[in-house]
Motif scaffolding. Structure first.
Motif, PDB file in Angstrom:
ATOM      1  N   LEU A  73     -27.309 -54.384 -19.428  1.00  0.00           N
ATOM      2  CA  LEU A  73     -28.230 -55.104 -18.560  1.00  0.00           C
ATOM      3  C   LEU A  73     -27.643 -55.278 -17.163  1.00  0.00           C
ATOM      4  CD1 LEU A  73     -29.588 -57.858 -20.985  1.00  0.00           C
ATOM      5  CD2 LEU A  73     -30.832 -55.885 -20.084  1.00  0.00           C
ATOM      6  N   VAL A  74     -26.352 -55.582 -17.085  1.00  0.00           N
ATOM      7  CA  VAL A  74     -25.712 -55.718 -15.778  1.00  0.00           C
ATOM      8  C   VAL A  74     -25.864 -54.425 -14.985  1.00  0.00           C
ATOM      9  CG1 VAL A  74     -23.507 -55.958 -14.578  1.00  0.00           C
ATOM     10  CG2 VAL A  74     -24.038 -57.467 -16.496  1.00  0.00           C
ATOM     11  N   ARG A  75     -25.513 -53.313 -15.605  1.00  0.00           N
ATOM     12  CA  ARG A  75     -25.593 -52.028 -14.907  1.00  0.00           C
ATOM     13  C   ARG A  75     -27.031 -51.692 -14.515  1.00  0.00           C
ATOM     14  NH1 ARG A  75     -21.273 -51.043 -18.592  1.00  0.00           N
ATOM     15  NH2 ARG A  75     -22.732 -50.542 -20.275  1.00  0.00           N
ATOM     16  N   ALA A  76     -27.970 -51.960 -15.419  1.00  0.00           N
ATOM     17  CA  ALA A  76     -29.371 -51.631 -15.135  1.00  0.00           C
ATOM     18  C   ALA A  76     -29.910 -52.439 -13.960  1.00  0.00           C
ATOM     19  CB  ALA A  76     -30.217 -51.863 -16.379  1.00  0.00           C
ATOM     20  N   PHE A  77     -29.641 -53.744 -13.947  1.00  0.00           N
ATOM     21  CA  PHE A  77     -30.121 -54.580 -12.842  1.00  0.00           C
ATOM     22  C   PHE A  77     -29.491 -54.155 -11.518  1.00  0.00           C
ATOM     23  CE2 PHE A  77     -31.377 -57.958 -16.024  1.00  0.00           C
ATOM     24  CZ  PHE A  77     -32.716 -57.968 -15.681  1.00  0.00           C
ATOM     25  N   LEU A  78     -28.198 -53.861 -11.538  1.00  0.00           N
ATOM     26  CA  LEU A  78     -27.522 -53.483 -10.303  1.00  0.00           C
ATOM     27  C   LEU A  78     -28.010 -52.138  -9.780  1.00  0.00           C
ATOM     28  CD1 LEU A  78     -23.874 -54.626 -11.156  1.00  0.00           C
ATOM     29  CD2 LEU A  78     -25.405 -55.631  -9.449  1.00  0.00           C
ATOM     30  N   GLN A  79     -28.318 -51.223 -10.675  1.00  0.00           N
ATOM     31  CA  GLN A  79     -28.804 -49.911 -10.258  1.00  0.00           C
ATOM     32  C   GLN A  79     -30.237 -49.954  -9.748  1.00  0.00           C
ATOM     33  OE1 GLN A  79     -28.157 -47.657 -13.837  1.00  0.00           O
ATOM     34  NE2 GLN A  79     -25.992 -47.298 -13.407  1.00  0.00           N
ATOM     35  N   SER A  80     -30.998 -50.954 -10.184  1.00  0.00           N
ATOM     36  CA  SER A  80     -32.422 -51.002  -9.838  1.00  0.00           C
ATOM     37  C   SER A  80     -32.740 -51.955  -8.696  1.00  0.00           C
ATOM     38  CB  SER A  80     -33.236 -51.438 -11.066  1.00  0.00           C
ATOM     39  OG  SER A  80     -32.901 -52.771 -11.444  1.00  0.00           O
ATOM     40  N   THR A  81     -31.745 -52.700  -8.221  1.00  0.00           N
ATOM     41  CA  THR A  81     -32.001 -53.753  -7.249  1.00  0.00           C
ATOM     42  C   THR A  81     -31.053 -53.633  -6.056  1.00  0.00           C
ATOM     43  OG1 THR A  81     -32.547 -55.205  -9.118  1.00  0.00           O
ATOM     44  CG2 THR A  81     -32.271 -56.249  -6.969  1.00  0.00           C
TER      45      THR A  81
END
Length: 329
Positions: A73-81
């Protein structure tokens, strides 16, 4: 008194994308009086929930636990925002797991404890093992503010239990490994303190990395079997399909794997982008008397009842899933 459905008119609602601990602003009509026909949160709740900052600042999302799902989740949020809109604060009992995050995303802030993570965050994701969840909630309780959002990603703790223990707004979400690819479903359940706009706010963030679908908590087990456990169940079947081709056809394993992967991607696009239903694909490919139709005749008796038994088994296992791990001493 809670907001009655939070049916806020779009003409009176300014949604903010870059804000800290904030959800919405309402406009006051020119005559200086609030429109009584529009249902809004009470002013006490407004002050508690919104806390608008004078300067635009990044939303601070804290993660207690950065293991398999938390780290994803950390990686996904950082990659998308964009970095200007999000600041991640994270802690983990294992420095090595935290280092895996910070080595790739140096701007992630690390915290020494769950308590520090909570105190430095607006939204908190609890991403610990099911047996540890209740203990961590009690651990961070003194640091929880009423305007926090507290989100658990496992099914061990019920929303009612979270609301009884915490003074803030709570939700529960069940992610999936498919969020590595910014796809798939995140199951969402909201506590009773969340008004409609607050629910949409959380779902809008989840929408950056997945398709959030709100479900009833009583339906969580079977829904998570489909969306969260399902990728592993499907991968087992696809692997067996590829291995059978190696055994029966003598083709190389990498070729079999590649063909099955590409086929699976194509089927997914038919179902999600081209408007096909399962029956449409079956009827288009399995023409009467054809080779595919004969193959399906083999599958039917083998698959009959298999998934029913699978769901019975997972439901039975889930009843003991949240039990604390036995003391090793």
């Amino acid at each position: 008194m809670r907001c009655s459905g939070c049916a806020v008119s779009s003409s009176m609602l300014v949604l903010l994308s870059k804000m800290r601990r904030s959800l919405f602003l309402y406009r006051v009509p020119p005559n200086g009086e609030k429109n009584s026909s529009v249902s809004l949160c009470t002013e006490v709740e407004y002050a508690r929930s919104i806390d608008i900052q004078k300067e635009e600042t990044a939303l601070r999302i804290g993660f207690i636990g950065t293991g398999s799902m938390g780290g994803m989740l950390v990686r996904a949020f950082l990659q998308s925002t964009p970095a200007s809109e999000l600041q991640v604060v994270a802690c983990n009992r294992s420095p090595e797991k935290l280092a895996q995050i910070t080595s790739r995303f140096p701007h992630v802030e690390t915290a020494a404890s769950p308590e520090e993570t909570v105190s430095r965050s607006d939204i908190v994701f609890l991403c610990v093992k099911p047996g540890d969840a209740k203990g961590v909630i009690q651990q961070v309780l003194p640091y929880i503010r009423e305007n926090h959002y507290f989100i658990s990603i496992n099914s061990a703790v019920m929303l009612e239990e979270m609301e009884a223990a915490l003074p803030c707004r709570v939700s529960k979400v069940i992610p999936s490994i498919t969020q590595v690819g910014m796809s798939g479903v995140t199951l969402v359940m909201h506590g009773s303190r969340m008004c409609a706009d607050e629910q949409r706010f959380i779902e809008s963030w989840l929408g950056k990395i997945s398709k959030p679908i709100v479900v009833e908590e009583n339906d969580l087990r079977v829904c998570s079997d489909l969306s969260s456990c399902g990728p592993a169940f499907l991968a087992v079947m696809l692997r067996e399909f590829a291995m059978a081709a190696v055994r029966q056809g003598g083709i190389p394993r990498d070729l079999a794997d590649s063909l099955v992967k590409e086929m699976t991607q194509g089927v997914g696009k038919l179902l999600t982008e081209e408007g096909f239903e399962f029956e449409d694909i079956i009827n288009r490919v399995a023409v009467p008397g054809g080779i595919t139709a004969e193959g399906i005749k083999v599958l039917h008796p083998s698959l009959h009842g298999v998934f029913d038994q699978l769901l019975v088994t997972t439901r039975s296992k889930s009843k003991h899933h949240g039990a604390p791990a036995p003391d090793s001493k």
